[in-house]
Design a protein around this motif. Structure first.
Motif, PDB file in Angstrom:
ATOM      1  N   ARG A 202       1.763 -17.646   2.953  1.00 53.63           N
ATOM      2  CA  ARG A 202       1.256 -18.142   4.234  1.00 53.63           C
ATOM      3  C   ARG A 202       0.801 -16.989   5.124  1.00 53.63           C
ATOM      4  O   ARG A 202       1.298 -15.865   4.992  1.00 53.63           O
ATOM      5  N   PRO A 203      -0.131 -17.262   6.042  1.00 54.20           N
ATOM      6  CA  PRO A 203      -0.582 -16.210   6.968  1.00 54.20           C
ATOM      7  C   PRO A 203       0.595 -15.596   7.716  1.00 54.20           C
ATOM      8  O   PRO A 203       1.516 -16.298   8.144  1.00 54.20           O
ATOM      9  N   GLY A 204       0.569 -14.283   7.844  1.00 54.56           N
ATOM     10  CA  GLY A 204       1.618 -13.579   8.575  1.00 54.56           C
ATOM     11  C   GLY A 204       2.794 -13.156   7.718  1.00 54.56           C
ATOM     12  O   GLY A 204       3.638 -12.363   8.173  1.00 54.56           O
ATOM     13  N   GLU A 205       2.901 -13.665   6.498  1.00 52.52           N
ATOM     14  CA  GLU A 205       4.008 -13.267   5.632  1.00 52.52           C
ATOM     15  C   GLU A 205       3.766 -11.873   5.076  1.00 52.52           C
ATOM     16  O   GLU A 205       2.632 -11.391   4.997  1.00 52.52           O
ATOM     17  N   ARG A 206       4.860 -11.234   4.650  1.00 58.29           N
ATOM     18  CA  ARG A 206       4.794  -9.893   4.081  1.00 58.29           C
ATOM     19  C   ARG A 206       4.719 -10.008   2.562  1.00 58.29           C
ATOM     20  O   ARG A 206       5.580 -10.610   1.929  1.00 58.29           O
ATOM     21  N   LEU A 207       3.682  -9.403   1.982  1.00 58.97           N
ATOM     22  CA  LEU A 207       3.438  -9.449   0.546  1.00 58.97           C
ATOM     23  C   LEU A 207       3.528  -8.048  -0.028  1.00 58.97           C
ATOM     24  O   LEU A 207       2.899  -7.118   0.475  1.00 58.97           O
ATOM     25  N   LEU A 208       4.309  -7.904  -1.114  1.00 62.73           N
ATOM     26  CA  LEU A 208       4.368  -6.651  -1.856  1.00 62.73           C
ATOM     27  C   LEU A 208       3.674  -6.859  -3.197  1.00 62.73           C
ATOM     28  O   LEU A 208       3.988  -7.800  -3.935  1.00 62.73           O
ATOM     29  N   VAL A 209       2.726  -5.988  -3.518  1.00 66.00           N
ATOM     30  CA  VAL A 209       2.016  -6.051  -4.796  1.00 66.00           C
ATOM     31  C   VAL A 209       2.387  -4.828  -5.614  1.00 66.00           C
ATOM     32  O   VAL A 209       2.112  -3.693  -5.213  1.00 66.00           O
ATOM     33  N   ARG A 210       3.007  -5.051  -6.774  1.00 64.68           N
ATOM     34  CA  ARG A 210       3.320  -3.963  -7.718  1.00 64.68           C
ATOM     35  C   ARG A 210       2.188  -3.844  -8.725  1.00 64.68           C
ATOM     36  O   ARG A 210       1.674  -4.839  -9.205  1.00 64.68           O
TER      37      ARG A 210
ATOM     38  N   PHE B 113      10.390  -8.487   1.935  1.00 64.88           N
ATOM     39  CA  PHE B 113       9.126  -9.180   1.716  1.00 64.88           C
ATOM     40  C   PHE B 113       9.343 -10.668   1.472  1.00 64.88           C
ATOM     41  O   PHE B 113      10.330 -11.074   0.863  1.00 64.88           O
ATOM     42  N   ASP B 114       8.408 -11.442   1.979  1.00 68.41           N
ATOM     43  CA  ASP B 114       8.451 -12.883   1.747  1.00 68.41           C
ATOM     44  C   ASP B 114       7.988 -13.231   0.331  1.00 68.41           C
ATOM     45  O   ASP B 114       8.470 -14.183  -0.280  1.00 68.41           O
ATOM     46  N   VAL B 115       7.031 -12.449  -0.165  1.00 73.91           N
ATOM     47  CA  VAL B 115       6.501 -12.671  -1.516  1.00 73.91           C
ATOM     48  C   VAL B 115       6.329 -11.322  -2.198  1.00 73.91           C
ATOM     49  O   VAL B 115       5.824 -10.372  -1.597  1.00 73.91           O
ATOM     50  N   VAL B 116       6.774 -11.243  -3.448  1.00 70.57           N
ATOM     51  CA  VAL B 116       6.498 -10.089  -4.304  1.00 70.57           C
ATOM     52  C   VAL B 116       5.672 -10.583  -5.473  1.00 70.57           C
ATOM     53  O   VAL B 116       6.070 -11.505  -6.187  1.00 70.57           O
ATOM     54  N   LEU B 117       4.507  -9.988  -5.670  1.00 69.40           N
ATOM     55  CA  LEU B 117       3.708 -10.270  -6.857  1.00 69.40           C
ATOM     56  C   LEU B 117       3.814  -9.063  -7.772  1.00 69.40           C
ATOM     57  O   LEU B 117       3.425  -7.956  -7.398  1.00 69.40           O
ATOM     58  N   ASP B 118       4.363  -9.294  -8.969  1.00 68.90           N
ATOM     59  CA  ASP B 118       4.639  -8.206  -9.890  1.00 68.90           C
ATOM     60  C   ASP B 118       3.629  -8.201 -11.026  1.00 68.90           C
ATOM     61  O   ASP B 118       3.523  -9.162 -11.784  1.00 68.90           O
ATOM     62  N   ALA B 119       2.881  -7.113 -11.137  1.00 74.00           N
ATOM     63  CA  ALA B 119       1.916  -6.953 -12.222  1.00 74.00           C
ATOM     64  C   ALA B 119       2.327  -5.813 -13.138  1.00 74.00           C
ATOM     65  O   ALA B 119       1.480  -5.232 -13.820  1.00 74.00           O
ATOM     66  N   VAL B 120       3.628  -5.493 -13.145  1.00 69.65           N
ATOM     67  CA  VAL B 120       4.156  -4.402 -13.955  1.00 69.65           C
ATOM     68  C   VAL B 120       5.096  -4.922 -15.033  1.00 69.65           C
ATOM     69  O   VAL B 120       4.986  -4.575 -16.200  1.00 69.65           O
ATOM     70  N   GLY B 121       6.064  -5.766 -14.636  1.00 66.65           N
ATOM     71  CA  GLY B 121       6.936  -6.407 -15.606  1.00 66.65           C
ATOM     72  C   GLY B 121       8.291  -5.769 -15.796  1.00 66.65           C
ATOM     73  O   GLY B 121       9.164  -6.343 -16.442  1.00 66.65           O
ATOM     74  N   THR B 122       8.511  -4.581 -15.244  1.00 64.89           N
ATOM     75  CA  THR B 122       9.797  -3.902 -15.381  1.00 64.89           C
ATOM     76  C   THR B 122      10.586  -4.011 -14.076  1.00 64.89           C
ATOM     77  O   THR B 122      10.027  -4.279 -13.016  1.00 64.89           O
ATOM     78  N   ASP B 123      11.899  -3.780 -14.168  1.00 64.23           N
ATOM     79  CA  ASP B 123      12.768  -3.675 -12.980  1.00 64.23           C
ATOM     80  C   ASP B 123      12.665  -4.885 -12.053  1.00 64.23           C
ATOM     81  O   ASP B 123      12.697  -4.746 -10.823  1.00 64.23           O
ATOM     82  N   LEU B 124      12.569  -6.081 -12.628  1.00 66.98           N
ATOM     83  CA  LEU B 124      12.423  -7.270 -11.788  1.00 66.98           C
ATOM     84  C   LEU B 124      13.632  -7.473 -10.885  1.00 66.98           C
ATOM     85  O   LEU B 124      13.496  -7.901  -9.732  1.00 66.98           O
TER      86      LEU B 124
END
Length: 321
Positions: free
Chosen positions: A148-156, A211-222
């Motif tokens: 959602r707008p305003g949420e904190r997103l982390l992209v790995r 973070f409100d959402v983490v999108l992981d594109a690495v696959g390790t250390d979940l």
């Protein structure tokens, strides 16, 4: 030259990139509901590297030769029976379905008509080959995570093929985007729209914040990055640990059942509507293709080698025709 044969990238045993070679196989014919596509380009995806290396051989089996290539851009060469939406000459892009396996690294591919979309006008088909994977990112952020707008997103893995699309779309959806990438790629991800770009090799995860959402594109250390979620936070894994795939899938499955901060694994299986969404994002200027290097078909092994070496910015694309 036999018109019933075509070039395709093959391998006869599991191993490193050097097992790949360009051979000749029968050109497929479209079944009812399918289209035959003359492939212009495809991209190299991390999952197919793991399959080629034999890390998923319990699933992929020991029948050879095997094929590579998951996504594609091109033109419809011939529609199969019952296909009225698409005609010969239409420019399209698509992704082979989960049950189809690999095979777009070839001069032609057959695919169900529902799994392709029309390529936006003005978009070069080679550049466009960097984007079909973004259908998975759209679904992951919008539908699976409900960003959602305003949420904190982390992209790995923010500089890679999945991650660069996540940075762009996260910004478009109104999130505050933190991008983790190599030091050499930090300016690249800032240029994609990241509010904050961090060197993943020098920062401690605990220093990143929540973070409100983490999108992981690495696959390790979940487990490590799951701890950064706020209460009610959501984590979507779009990659798996190629060295320990069973452990990744097991952890995600357990997390889906237990706990409120759930981890969802999502591999993407796009249909026509997903490609319509993708085209709309491109037309609105929310998403642009990021191509690192273009290789010719005969150098597909070099593209695999480059992706395995790390440091990609965007996508490695292979031009077919």
């Amino acid at each position: 030259m036999d018109d019933h044969m075509m070039k395709a990238v093959l391998y006869d045993r599991y191993g490193g990139p050097d097992v790949l070679y360009t051979g000749r196989v029968p050109r497929p014919e479209p079944a009812r509901g399918e289209v035959l596509v003359k492939v212009r380009a495809f991209s190299v995806n991390g999952g197919e590297l793991a399959v080629r290396a034999g890390r998923l051989r319990l699933l992929s089996g020991r029948t050879f030769p095997k094929r590579v290539g998951l996504d594609f851009t091109g033109e419809v060469a011939a529609p199969g029976a019952g296909v009225t939406r698409l005609a010969a000459g239409d420019r399209v892009w698509g992704v082979l379905g989960r049950t189809s396996g690999f095979g777009s690294a070839a001069e032609y591919v057959t695919v169900p008509a529902e799994r392709v979309g029309r390529l936006p006008d003005g978009l070069d088909p080679v550049d466009a080959a960097a984007l079909p994977v973004a259908t998975a990112v759209i679904t992951a952020l919008r539908d699976k995570a409900g960003l959602r707008p305003g949420e904190r997103l982390l992209v790995r893995g923010a500089a890679g093929g999945v991650g660069n699309a996540a940075v762009q779309l996260g910004r478009a959806y109104g999130a505050e985007v933190t991008a983790l990438a190599r030091a050499a790629s930090l300016d690249f991800v800032r240029g994609l729209g990241a509010h904050r770009a961090v060197d993943h090799r020098t920062v401690r995860s605990a220093e990143l914040g929540r973070f409100d959402v983490v999108l992981d594109a690495v696959g390790t250390d979940l487990r490590v990055f799951r701890r950064l979620l706020t209460p009610g936070g959501r984590m979507v894994a779009l990659a798996f640990d190629a060295k320990r795939p069973a452990a990744t899938f097991g952890y995600v499955a357990a997390s889906t059942v237990h706990g409120h901060r759930r981890v969802r694994f999502f591999s993407g299986d796009p249909k026509r509507a997903d490609f319509d969404d993708l085209a709309r994002h491109v037309a609105e200027g929310k998403l642009r293709p990021a191509v690192d290097t273009v290789f010719p078909l005969e150098e597909t092994a070099a593209a695999h080698r480059a992706l395995e070496a790390g440091g990609v910015r965007g996508k490695y694309v292979v031009r077919v025709a």
